[in-house]
Design a protein around this motif. Sequence first.
Motif, short mmCIF file in Angstrom:
data_model
loop_
_atom_site.label_atom_id
_atom_site.label_comp_id
_atom_site.label_asym_id
_atom_site.label_seq_id
_atom_site.Cartn_x
_atom_site.Cartn_y
_atom_site.Cartn_z
N ALA A 92 0.83 -1.20 0.00
CA ALA A 92 0.00 0.00 0.00
C ALA A 92 0.87 1.26 0.00
N GLU A 93 1.97 1.22 0.74
CA GLU A 93 2.84 2.40 0.80
C GLU A 93 3.57 2.61 -0.52
N LEU A 94 3.94 1.52 -1.18
CA LEU A 94 4.52 1.64 -2.52
C LEU A 94 3.50 2.29 -3.46
N LEU A 95 2.26 1.84 -3.38
CA LEU A 95 1.24 2.31 -4.32
C LEU A 95 0.90 3.78 -4.10
N THR A 96 1.00 4.25 -2.85
CA THR A 96 0.48 5.59 -2.55
C THR A 96 1.51 6.63 -2.13
N GLY A 97 2.69 6.22 -1.68
CA GLY A 97 3.63 7.18 -1.12
C GLY A 97 3.19 7.69 0.25
N ARG A 98 2.25 6.98 0.86
CA ARG A 98 1.68 7.38 2.15
C ARG A 98 1.71 6.20 3.11
#
Length: 603
Positions: A92-98
């Motif tokens: 999820a962090e890869l996908l969003t930068g968050r």
Amino acid sequence: MIGRFTWRAILFISVAASWLAVGTTKAADAPSPAVVSPRPNILIILADDQGWGDLSINGNTNISTVAIDGLARGGAILDRFYVCPVCSPTRAELLTGRYHPRGGVHNVTNGGERLNLDEKTIADVFKAAGYATGAFGKWHNGTQYPYHPNARGFDEYYGFTSGHWGTYFDPPLDHNGQWVRGKGFIIDDLTDHAMAWMEQHKNQPFFCYLPYNTPHSPMQVPDRYWNKFADAEIKLRATRPEAEDIPFTRAALAMCENIDWNVSRVLQKLDELKLANDTIVIYFSDNGPNSWRWNGGMKGIKASTDEGGVRAPFMIRWPGHIPPGAHVPQITGVIDLLPTLADLAGVPINGAKPLDGVSLKPLLLAQAHNWPDRMIFSHWAGKVSVRTQRYRLDANSHLFDMEADPGQTKDVAAENKEVAGKLTAAVAKWKSELLPGLEDDRRPFTVGFPQFPMTPLPARDGTPHGHVQRSTGAPNCSYFKNWTSVEDAMTWDIEVATAGQYEAVVCYTCPAADIGSTVELSFNGRKIEATIAEAYDPPLMGAEHDRVPRHGESYVKDFKPLRFGMIDLPAGHGQLTLRALRVTGKQVADVRVVLLTLKSKPS
Ligand SMILES: [Ca+2]
């Protein structure tokens, strides 16, 4: 179709414009606008449960990973790169930068792995900029449309959306929402599909996400890789050698050498397509090692917020841009990849939400002069740890000087009260901002989108009632069993988006002695019945390929479709319920998945 030449012309203008606008590059270092490259392709290869130490370039003499080592030598290694303690949050962090709690990710199964629909993904960013986008492998951020990768910016998807899979040889896989049979060992198969797709898109910029699912268990690998390790002496041992399971280590290392072979094939394909210089290649892993094995003396493994649970290998290559052999000592993390890749490619970020990550372009291109210290937070199951360049404050508020004591053996909070106080306050603030309400997850499973008509509702996402049990403790690739009574049921908490006619299918097994039960599928007052008239009782699979006994993942089998016919479903939220009206044998059936396919809207 727009050829690469045309793309070069179009992209030259925007890249040159952004270069001129930034204006911070020294003239002597700046590329001539006449030779500015087209937008680079992006290839992200993600390993699953490979530790920082599972590579020969990081000092592990038990293993030889020549392709990944070569990739690193041709580009930069980020020495202190942080991911999450487990799979779905890192993705999820890869996908969003968050940070993952911002996107609603709080679990690795039961729907808690789903990335909220109001999050833009890195694939949305590159797709909007004209890139072809493809993902090949373990998704683990939602199964049902519009959580499915095809709704999250990826034009092409081949893999499985769950957190783990029960067998790695000829497994059932999802190809753009249709079930297909994989061919051979899954990592080889995913790589074959990624390579074919890159070749197909060689004349336009592409964004290729290749999230492998090894060395995650079950520990399966072809003989070619296993044979080297079957009886191998493991000379480098875990920090806690008494905790090391040597056969498991052998299997994990064999799986990592299989990954390495596949990385060699991908890189060779880029060479063949003459795209190596036009492609940014990243390799990293999604969390710490899935067992105690050598990991550079770090404390903690997968699922821990200590250094060993969250520090991952990371290498990035872009010939002609990133100096080969570079090491980046600054702390960095998976949250940085979206802004970094957008910045390197000159692609605008099209999401409105603030990012937690920062662009690492100045570090990668050796242009950073005053890189400020920062804090990178690691979270899992309510535990939070924070890293600065020098310190880690662990989830129990112990402070470690990671330069003097990288193995986290001596709490120095008492001698560094100011640092400990500052980091403790930062963790408290982070928790208060991101964690409240996170696990109060009321998102139903989504059903009924005309552009993606078939919705699978696997046992993983359902709830067993009465005597019904899961085939194993870990839901991800489980099925329901022990369905013996009319009092039993299975329910799925769903939201039907489109009222209409749905074809209903339940995938089941039932031995000949038990056929004849009548079952009912119902939702908000609508009901449909079917009788289990045909026996289907294939053997369980998986054990025959396990190099070490599995713990948690279900064994698998083939299932047969029980066709209910059409059911008219109203739009709205409710419990899809499967129960028996009449039980004729010792059991009703085992159930893997309910499939609801939208056939037509009401006239
Ligand atoms: Ca993982």
